[in-house]
Design a protein around this motif. Sequence first.
Motif, PDB file in Angstrom:
ATOM      1  N   ASP A   1      60.507   8.255  53.338  1.00  0.00           N
ATOM      2  CA  ASP A   1      60.059   9.136  54.419  1.00  0.00           C
ATOM      3  C   ASP A   1      61.175  10.018  54.953  1.00  0.00           C
ATOM      4  O   ASP A   1      62.178   9.520  55.452  1.00  0.00           O
ATOM      5  CB  ASP A   1      59.485   8.312  55.566  1.00  0.00           C
ATOM      6  N   VAL A   2      60.966  11.312  54.864  1.00  0.00           N
ATOM      7  CA  VAL A   2      61.969  12.265  55.351  1.00  0.00           C
ATOM      8  C   VAL A   2      61.786  12.456  56.851  1.00  0.00           C
ATOM      9  O   VAL A   2      60.670  12.641  57.334  1.00  0.00           O
ATOM     10  CB  VAL A   2      61.838  13.611  54.612  1.00  0.00           C
ATOM     11  N   VAL A   3      62.886  12.351  57.597  1.00  0.00           N
ATOM     12  CA  VAL A   3      62.784  12.452  59.051  1.00  0.00           C
ATOM     13  C   VAL A   3      63.495  13.670  59.632  1.00  0.00           C
ATOM     14  O   VAL A   3      63.327  13.998  60.798  1.00  0.00           O
ATOM     15  CB  VAL A   3      63.304  11.175  59.745  1.00  0.00           C
TER      16      VAL A   3
ATOM     17  N   ASP B   1      77.662  24.552  46.337  1.00  0.00           N
ATOM     18  CA  ASP B   1      78.002  24.382  47.758  1.00  0.00           C
ATOM     19  C   ASP B   1      76.895  23.558  48.421  1.00  0.00           C
ATOM     20  O   ASP B   1      75.726  23.696  48.079  1.00  0.00           O
ATOM     21  CB  ASP B   1      78.035  25.743  48.482  1.00  0.00           C
TER      22      ASP B   1
ATOM     23  N   VAL C   1      64.599   7.825  56.003  1.00  0.00           N
ATOM     24  CA  VAL C   1      64.883   6.545  56.645  1.00  0.00           C
ATOM     25  C   VAL C   1      65.916   5.764  55.840  1.00  0.00           C
ATOM     26  O   VAL C   1      66.535   4.844  56.345  1.00  0.00           O
ATOM     27  CB  VAL C   1      63.608   5.696  56.855  1.00  0.00           C
ATOM     28  N   LYS C   2      66.131   6.122  54.589  1.00  0.00           N
ATOM     29  CA  LYS C   2      67.102   5.395  53.767  1.00  0.00           C
ATOM     30  C   LYS C   2      68.485   6.024  53.791  1.00  0.00           C
ATOM     31  O   LYS C   2      69.483   5.322  53.771  1.00  0.00           O
ATOM     32  CB  LYS C   2      66.646   5.402  52.308  1.00  0.00           C
ATOM     33  N   ALA C   3      68.557   7.360  53.727  1.00  0.00           N
ATOM     34  CA  ALA C   3      69.865   7.983  53.515  1.00  0.00           C
ATOM     35  C   ALA C   3      69.832   9.444  53.911  1.00  0.00           C
ATOM     36  O   ALA C   3      68.767  10.045  54.021  1.00  0.00           O
ATOM     37  CB  ALA C   3      70.252   7.888  52.041  1.00  0.00           C
TER      38      ALA C   3
ATOM     39  N   PRO D   1      59.224  17.586  59.114  1.00  0.00           N
ATOM     40  CA  PRO D   1      59.961  17.124  57.928  1.00  0.00           C
ATOM     41  C   PRO D   1      59.077  16.325  56.960  1.00  0.00           C
ATOM     42  O   PRO D   1      59.364  16.271  55.759  1.00  0.00           O
ATOM     43  CB  PRO D   1      61.091  16.267  58.512  1.00  0.00           C
ATOM     44  N   ALA D   2      57.999  15.745  57.482  1.00  0.00           N
ATOM     45  CA  ALA D   2      57.111  14.950  56.623  1.00  0.00           C
ATOM     46  C   ALA D   2      56.506  15.773  55.489  1.00  0.00           C
ATOM     47  O   ALA D   2      56.079  15.233  54.473  1.00  0.00           O
ATOM     48  CB  ALA D   2      55.990  14.336  57.456  1.00  0.00           C
TER      49      ALA D   2
ATOM     50  N   ASN E   1      57.621  15.085  52.009  1.00  0.00           N
ATOM     51  CA  ASN E   1      56.981  14.013  51.260  1.00  0.00           C
ATOM     52  C   ASN E   1      55.613  14.424  50.729  1.00  0.00           C
ATOM     53  O   ASN E   1      55.222  14.033  49.637  1.00  0.00           O
ATOM     54  CB  ASN E   1      56.814  12.758  52.139  1.00  0.00           C
TER      55      ASN E   1
END
Lengths: 529, 123
Positions: free
Chosen positions: B33-35, B50, B58-60, B83-84, B87
């Motif tokens: 999940d992108v936050v 660059d 939530v992971k990295a 941001p969701a 996904n």
Amino acid sequence: MTMSHKGRPTRAGEAGSPMPHQTFTGNKALDMEEPLIFEIGHMDNCGVDLDEPMDFVPHLGNHMRSEPVELPALSEPETMRHYVRMSRNNYAIDSGLYPLGSCTMKHNPRLNEKMARLPGFADIHPLQPISTVPGAFELISELADWLMELTGTNAVAMSPKAGAHGEQCGMMSIKHAIAAKGEERSIVLVPESAHGTNPATAALVGYKVVSIPAREDGTVAVEAVIEKIEAHAGQVAALMLTNPNTCGLFEPDVIEIANAIHEAGGYFYCDGANFNAIVGKAKPGDLGIDAMHINLHKTFSTPHGGGGPGSGPVVLSDRLAPYAPLPFIRKNGDELEIVETTDQLKDGEQPFGRMTAFFGQMGMYVRALSYMQSHGSDGLKQASEDAVLNANYVRVGLQDLMTLPFGVKPCMHEVLFDDSFLNDTGVSTLDFAKAMIDEGYHPMTMYFPLVVSGAMLIEPTESESRASLDLFVATMRDLVMSAKAGEKDRFEGAPFLAPRRRLDETAAARKPILKWVAPEPTKVEPELA
Amino acid sequence: MSTYFTKDHEWLKVEGDVVTVGITEFAQSQLGDVVFVELPENGKTVDQDDEVAVVESVKAASEVYAPLDGEIVEGNELLVDEPAKVNEDPEGAAWFFKMKLGNAAQLEALMSEADYKAFVETL
Ligand SMILES: Cc1ncc(COP(=O)(O)O)c(C=O)c1O
């Protein structure tokens, strides 16, 4: 005289219901539902009697509050209960094995606490005259001596307040050393397995980060460093390397890497977060470091977790020592001189500035020195050996069932597994970690370092007995076998038994509720009033 | 319009001299999940490789690299608020930024869709 013939029953009734019923309070015996302090406090309660302030002239000008602060007030027993109840929902090193890797969650000896509470240390005010606290400075100076001795260096900046803050102090010293030579360099090399604070520090100090890939065995090859140095000739200011690294492996090329970066005119910043593996065994100064922070809250057992104060002194090589920040203690024979301002500087001293308003975390200094003195140099060495032994005990106990990303070989103070043993089970590293909570363990570090898939990084530390490690290993084996046997229910949706079920991390990050808002007062119906 | 892929799990759609860049379905599945998404500034001149954007899950937290030399012309503001979307639709509505192609020759070293599929298989 009549008496009841019914004695006090001594065992549970036969008809006990197998399903727990909902309790009236929502509590489950010792597991209590504790409201927010704002929900139990009242503006009109008061825990202490305060005198009305005397007439005074405020100097706040237009910064004066115009509205009440709206802080909830509680009586002393209410306050005690609130925090004690919440603490029971917390997992701590005092309540169980805390295998969080890279964090060195070790036992904080109670002797440290006793020493830190001595009124002569505990009650010092940062603004009291320096002449009244010579003992405190003697203690700081003695701790500094221990840190320099253990790391094989001649200088240490004591004031930084965490590992990351120490990194910043070290990197700022490097930046000033480079500027003092009349040079400009723009790049800092950071291996892929580095902790996130390393690239963040380099960026904060104004450098561009260039990443160095790990080789097959999880360590950094000197060739890979040289390749990047050559690709950015004359531009590399420093290399930041963690040793042992975050895969729990000692970097075998460390001396060649130090030489390579020095030959290129750069500096070697060593992240000392994993110092616990090598205290008394190797001196980082002998490995060619220019700066290294020491997390007193990891290696030297001062309490951490839950946001307590950290402390991250940075040892410096002779090349960086002149740039150490103010304030510092200068030794003139047996005399300690406190250098606080630039007019006290002597030839060659060119501090880059100041990191903290005062001298640092006094309480942590007292604890760390107590730990060192009570262990002695032999005890510190044994602690490191036992930390490595314990990590390898866990490794050997689990390596046939879990997967070691870099093959079966000894590790240092922490052991890294990847998630390939979970392939085709439908269970993820996250599910696995949550199931550990049901078993009463804090999960290991997961998904870090990023160089392996679904990382699980376990650092048991030297604090654990063999019995404790055996139980941990047996629990992990049981969980792995259960995952491999297709018992997905134990993992999906875990934890089942914790005070809260699985938290929605995504919603917590995307839609955080950071402020408590008082509910509308309920209207009292006129006829009831 | 032609589509290219990079080893860093980015996709590029080239239309004239404007290149739209995003992360692949594989990248989104690995991230979880992108936050949070940080976009590059418009008008910024960038070199290939660059770091230009950041995607945090939530992971990295991971960097998104400029796949080519060029100039950033637009960031996808939608991702800042949602941001969701990364996904849900990584290779469509959740593009990260558009850039003006600086050096078309660099396209030749990138992967085709088939090459990228084969590359992901090896991971
Ligand atoms: C390898 C490594 N470096 C740096 C740090 C940063 O230390 P601190 O949390 O004290 O700022 C950590 C902390 O966990 C770490 O594990």
